[in-house]
Design a protein around this motif. Structure first.
Motif, PDB file in Angstrom:
ATOM      1  N   CYS A   4       0.897  -0.781   0.221  1.00 23.26           N
ATOM      2  CA  CYS A   4      -0.016   0.360  -0.039  1.00 23.26           C
ATOM      3  C   CYS A   4       0.825   1.295  -0.185  1.00 23.26           C
ATOM      4  O   CYS A   4       2.043   1.474   0.891  1.00 23.26           O
ATOM      5  CB  CYS A   4      -0.863   0.179   1.114  1.00 23.26           C
ATOM      6  SG  CYS A   4      -1.435   1.311   0.968  1.00 23.26           S
ATOM      7  N   ASP A   6      -0.236   4.330   0.446  1.00 24.62           N
ATOM      8  CA  ASP A   6      -0.625   5.216   1.550  1.00 24.62           C
ATOM      9  C   ASP A   6      -0.108   4.899   2.715  1.00 24.62           C
ATOM     10  O   ASP A   6       0.661   5.312   3.996  1.00 24.62           O
ATOM     11  CB  ASP A   6      -1.908   5.327   1.015  1.00 24.62           C
ATOM     12  CG  ASP A   6      -2.545   6.357   0.340  1.00 24.62           C
ATOM     13  OD1 ASP A   6      -0.988   6.149  -0.683  1.00 24.62           O
ATOM     14  OD2 ASP A   6      -4.091   6.614   0.190  1.00 24.62           O
ATOM     15  N   CYS A   7       0.083   3.488   3.680  1.00 26.15           N
ATOM     16  CA  CYS A   7       0.360   2.978   4.928  1.00 26.15           C
ATOM     17  C   CYS A   7       1.492   2.363   4.785  1.00 26.15           C
ATOM     18  O   CYS A   7       2.035   2.146   5.939  1.00 26.15           O
ATOM     19  CB  CYS A   7      -0.566   1.602   5.157  1.00 26.15           C
ATOM     20  SG  CYS A   7      -2.324   2.584   4.702  1.00 26.15           S
TER      21      CYS A   7
HETATM   22 ZN    ZN Z   1      -3.708   1.411   2.943  1.00 21.86          ZN
END
Ligand code: ZN
Length: 221
Positions: A4, A6-7
């Motif tokens: 991911c 974003d994370c």
């Molecule tokens: Zn994420």
């Protein structure tokens, strides 16, 4: 393994989107470390249970009206139940059809159905069943429809501002009639006002993560 962006997490298994933030994952998928557990709670089953429950509730309310016709005082509540169930479904179906103006539709629905019942009440000698029961039931069932919609259908975060305003409006309308002394019994209006507070709290907490993600993404850009 998929990642991911974003994370900054690695995700095992066949995930297309991040299980935490729902951002699209990148990279090759790795075999899932978890055993395949069959879903016990599907969206279709939820809708089937809701449909059968709705039909049963409407059927029982008509049966009860037939049996307890002599009791004029409580007939207003029974008379309005089918209207409430129909209103809930209309809100969910209009939302599922991805209409942009759901909030406007809900306001028109409550105003039109409420108005028709106020006129019907007036024609049959005004015992205030329309304002005592129909308006709170319409507002409350629209709130339930709104809750189902937010739970089942993913919607743009911006809509939450509109729905929050609508929730306040639906909760206040019966309370205004109550304050003006136009209703017979206070309980339905008070319950509707309380329900709108619950929905308001749920709306503000349920999608709080999504709202924060949206803000973070925009500020990052
Ligand atoms: Zn994420």
């Amino acid at each position: 393994m998929r990642r991911c962006p974003d994370c900054r997490l690695a995700v095992e298994g066949e995930w297309a989107r991040c299980p935490l933030c729902t951002a699209p994952l990148t990279g090759e998928s790795a075999p899932s470390p978890l055993p395949a557990v069959p879903l016990r709670f599907t969206r279709r089953r939820v809708l089937r249970v809701l449909t059968l429950t709705s039909l049963a509730v409407i059927g029982l309310s008509f049966l009860a009206q037939l049996l307890f016709d002599a009791d004029r005082e409580s007939i207003g509540a029974l008379r309005s139940i089918w209207l409430g169930v129909v209103a809930t479904w209309l809100v969910v179906l209009v939302a599922a059809g991805k209409r942009r103006n759901l909030a406007k539709f809900v306001v028109y629905l409550v105003a039109l159905a409420g108005g028709v019942c106020v006129y019907w009440d007036y024609l049959t000698g005004w015992d205030a069943w329309s304002l005592t029961y129909v308006v709170p039931i319409l507002c409350a069932s629209s709130l339930v429809g709104l809750m189902i919609t937010v739970r089942v259908i993913r919607m743009p975060v911006g809509d939450h501002v509109v729905y929050t305003g609508l929730t306040v409006l639906l909760g206040l309308t019966p309370l205004v009639f109550l304050a003006l002394g136009w209703v017979g019994t206070a309980i339905p209006s008070a319950l509707c006002g309380a329900l709108s507070l619950v929905v308001l709290a749920a709306l503000l907490t349920m999608r709080g993560g999504a709202v924060r993600h949206e803000l973070a993404t925009r500020l990052h850009l």
